[in-house]
Design an enzyme around this catalytic site. Sequence first.
Site, PDB file in Angstrom:
ATOM      1  N   SER A 150       0.843  -1.144   0.016  1.00 39.95           N
ATOM      2  CA  SER A 150      -0.032   0.228   0.034  1.00 39.95           C
ATOM      3  C   SER A 150       1.054   1.331  -0.024  1.00 39.95           C
ATOM      4  O   SER A 150       1.897   1.335  -0.998  1.00 39.95           O
ATOM      5  CB  SER A 150      -0.918  -0.092   1.091  1.00 39.95           C
ATOM      6  N   ASP A 405      -8.586  -5.910  -5.203  1.00 37.79           N
ATOM      7  CA  ASP A 405      -8.133  -4.848  -4.669  1.00 37.79           C
ATOM      8  C   ASP A 405      -8.568  -3.517  -5.173  1.00 37.79           C
ATOM      9  O   ASP A 405      -8.092  -3.284  -6.456  1.00 37.79           O
ATOM     10  CB  ASP A 405      -6.719  -4.745  -4.353  1.00 37.79           C
ATOM     11  N   HIS A 430      -6.058  -6.681  -0.937  1.00 40.21           N
ATOM     12  CA  HIS A 430      -5.038  -5.773  -0.639  1.00 40.21           C
ATOM     13  C   HIS A 430      -3.592  -6.419  -0.326  1.00 40.21           C
ATOM     14  O   HIS A 430      -3.633  -7.012   0.729  1.00 40.21           O
ATOM     15  CB  HIS A 430      -5.320  -4.975   0.403  1.00 40.21           C
TER      16      HIS A 430
END
Lengths: 468, 468
Positions: A150, A405, A430
């Site tokens: 991320s 995601d 994710h």
Amino acid sequence: MEKLNNEVTPSHRDLAPDFKEKYFKQVLDHFNYNSLGNGTYDQRYLITDQSWKKGNGPIFFYTGNEGDIWEFARNTGFITELAAVQGALVIFAEHRYYGKSLPFGKDSFNIPEVGLLTVEQALADYAVMITELKEELGAQKCPVIVFGGSYGGMLSVYMRIRYPNIVTGALAASAPILSTAGLGDSRQFFQDVTADFEKFKPACRDAVQGAFQKLNTLAQQKGIHCIQSAFSLCKTPSTPKDIHQLMGLLRNAFTMMAMLDYPYSTHFMGSMPAFPVKVLDWSLAQKASAFILCRPTGIVYNSTGQLTCYDLYSLYVECADPTGCGLGFDSYAWDYQACTEIEMCYESNNVTDMFPPMAFTEQQREQYCSKRWGVVPRPGWLKTQYWGDDLATASNIIFSNGDLDPWANGGIRKSLSPSLIAINIPEGAHHLDLRESNPNDPESVIMARKEESEIIARWVKAAMKESS
Amino acid sequence: MEKLNNEVTPSHRDLAPDFKEKYFKQVLDHFNYNSLGNGTYDQRYLITDQSWKKGNGPIFFYTGNEGDIWEFARNTGFITELAAVQGALVIFAEHRYYGKSLPFGKDSFNIPEVGLLTVEQALADYAVMITELKEELGAQKCPVIVFGGSYGGMLSVYMRIRYPNIVTGALAASAPILSTAGLGDSRQFFQDVTADFEKFKPACRDAVQGAFQKLNTLAQQKGIHCIQSAFSLCKTPSTPKDIHQLMGLLRNAFTMMAMLDYPYSTHFMGSMPAFPVKVLDWSLAQKASAFILCRPTGIVYNSTGQLTCYDLYSLYVECADPTGCGLGFDSYAWDYQACTEIEMCYESNNVTDMFPPMAFTEQQREQYCSKRWGVVPRPGWLKTQYWGDDLATASNIIFSNGDLDPWANGGIRKSLSPSLIAINIPEGAHHLDLRESNPNDPESVIMARKEESEIIARWVKAAMKESS
């Protein structure tokens, strides 16, 4: 990138590998020799040499992102598994202004103290830390591979392009480097959350889209008591702001289920059952009622079943990140970053997605951020600093993304060169690939990890050869 | 990198090409959204489109260094000559804290205001300026080539490695990127000044080396009145500090002659005759006297012959740059940079060079800089930030150097790859190749400019092709 507030945190040390927790004396302000930051702070990091071929094996360095570094260490088991195979030293570094790495302690979020929270400072922290730790550990010749998920994946990309003298390669998992730099379509994010549910059951989309419309009508028609009781709200939503807050909370429940749609139950950014998207009782969708929106709320915000009512303002905190900011210091820090460098002006509109029309324009961002933090965002800055989609001169980066995601399409989805490699994981949420292996892992993530391992081994080998 | 204080400045506009002088509204602090720099300042730049193929021709951008930007525009005629051939827009940007680009006006050198003077801020200025000017001028598709000499050449290298999304290639002339990053031998600089004179007449070296010894003996033996009269000093050098200052001034006279050993008389960093190294009457060397050191003083500090005596402290200002800092705001700025990021701990020792033993250690630097500016230098920072000699991942940079230039061996002297190209100019002094062509140019600089032109044309062509 909200951390849910429902989490019952397990004792970190029970679940994490055998890390030592240490602190590094870090320069407060890398970019001003006469600032208030003319000193140092204690930056936390975790380190384990249990697999390391001392002085020869590579260094796997996790570029910590917006939270307590133990949280990432516990949920990024792939790195320690890979370290065992490749004889690597493993370091997880905590990002300044998060966890226990608060440069000014409890005053860190005052103005002007908060001003030293930038991407540039964080990268310089990592560059300085790696350089000094290598010296200290007799690891001068050991190639460094950075890892991150991320925002942490964005940092890994940035480390490689900014400090290729220090970093040999990067595995950037689920790193939305484009959408956070103002590139692409602002509708993409909630459109892709919608797509996840639609893919599972096409009828879902229409049902949820309709339910949000009905909820809005109900609110307009003074149905607020009805809403309070159906959604088990602690207080009657008596103002348009309350309704807006409810809409945000509900939208976010769907977002979290999509992002964290892992094939087993997890305790990351909150607690989530296995396959949350599938868990919903979609027969409800037939009812064409606003109240089908209740169930996601329960899954996401009340996984333990301990809440007797929902407090709109403590369960979901609106901020400069349209997916919410959570509570506490970490959330202040993330809000500040979303108010300065990280651009997330994502909108839902009930047309290209199933959510209520909720825009977050650059103007709204500027207004909010000026008021909250005394700052004026500078759109385009991240693109200038970290090259946007103009990555032709970069090398040795893996961009992995899971198709489930909603952040994925804000990242790099196609390989740009033989050393800028996109790996897409059809059944991945994710940064699933960064998690430790699990019996329930789909084949696609097993394959992705295998490919990542091979590429990283190649990078390390080539770097070793060059330096010898 | 001293600017001599003897200069009779010719009217800039008479000699410079047809530049328009403009100001750009620039972000004060790129790296802190809550600093005192939460605003803008007026950054000066010069621009000429007289040769530009509007919207199609490349942009030649000079990354201004430590001085008034007109001074560089006047002494960098190669760029406008090349622009005429290649249809380029030419911009000379002034470095923050120099010339008229003072972020806080006359308060710019107060503490903490001076803190926004860093290499990183200067590079970000250029990145933002290029991005916005391209938009404004309808030049979005025009490749940008950066040019710079000396510290300006270092900035050109840094621009290409830091912002390859914005800069297609760099010509870095006489850019000592290694020696200013603490890499290499601290004795190299004065050793190479010595070599210039030795090369011209081998006997020089011994004569000067002996003269400095004799001068020192004379000073020890209370021969100060004798020194005062022989060197035409305005005041009797009555303290060890005065003698130290005299030694510094004399050493610097030789340094300037070596750096500026151009084949025709120049007005750059002071006034200098053609071939200053040859101008000395070296028959004096036979005299084996301390007073042979007088002649260089006259050439360098009294080119107009107007001084009746030499004031040690106004003609040469000791600072964190062992080649001196000159007077005025520009010299404050350069001293500050030498106290923070730019490392120049060069020593002379009367063994590997012909000068008096004068060290400038990291400890002395730290002591001086703490006292003068309230800063603690961070050795190694420039190497971390701009990769030191680890340039393997970089591309499209020409490193040109003149063999007569004592800065040359602090830079890149051998090509590192087909796109990291070293061009050495045997008869060249400090960035001679950037100067306009002159009938007295040696063949080697004519060849160097030709090669540079061809390489730059190739870069531009390739970039055009990619973007079309």
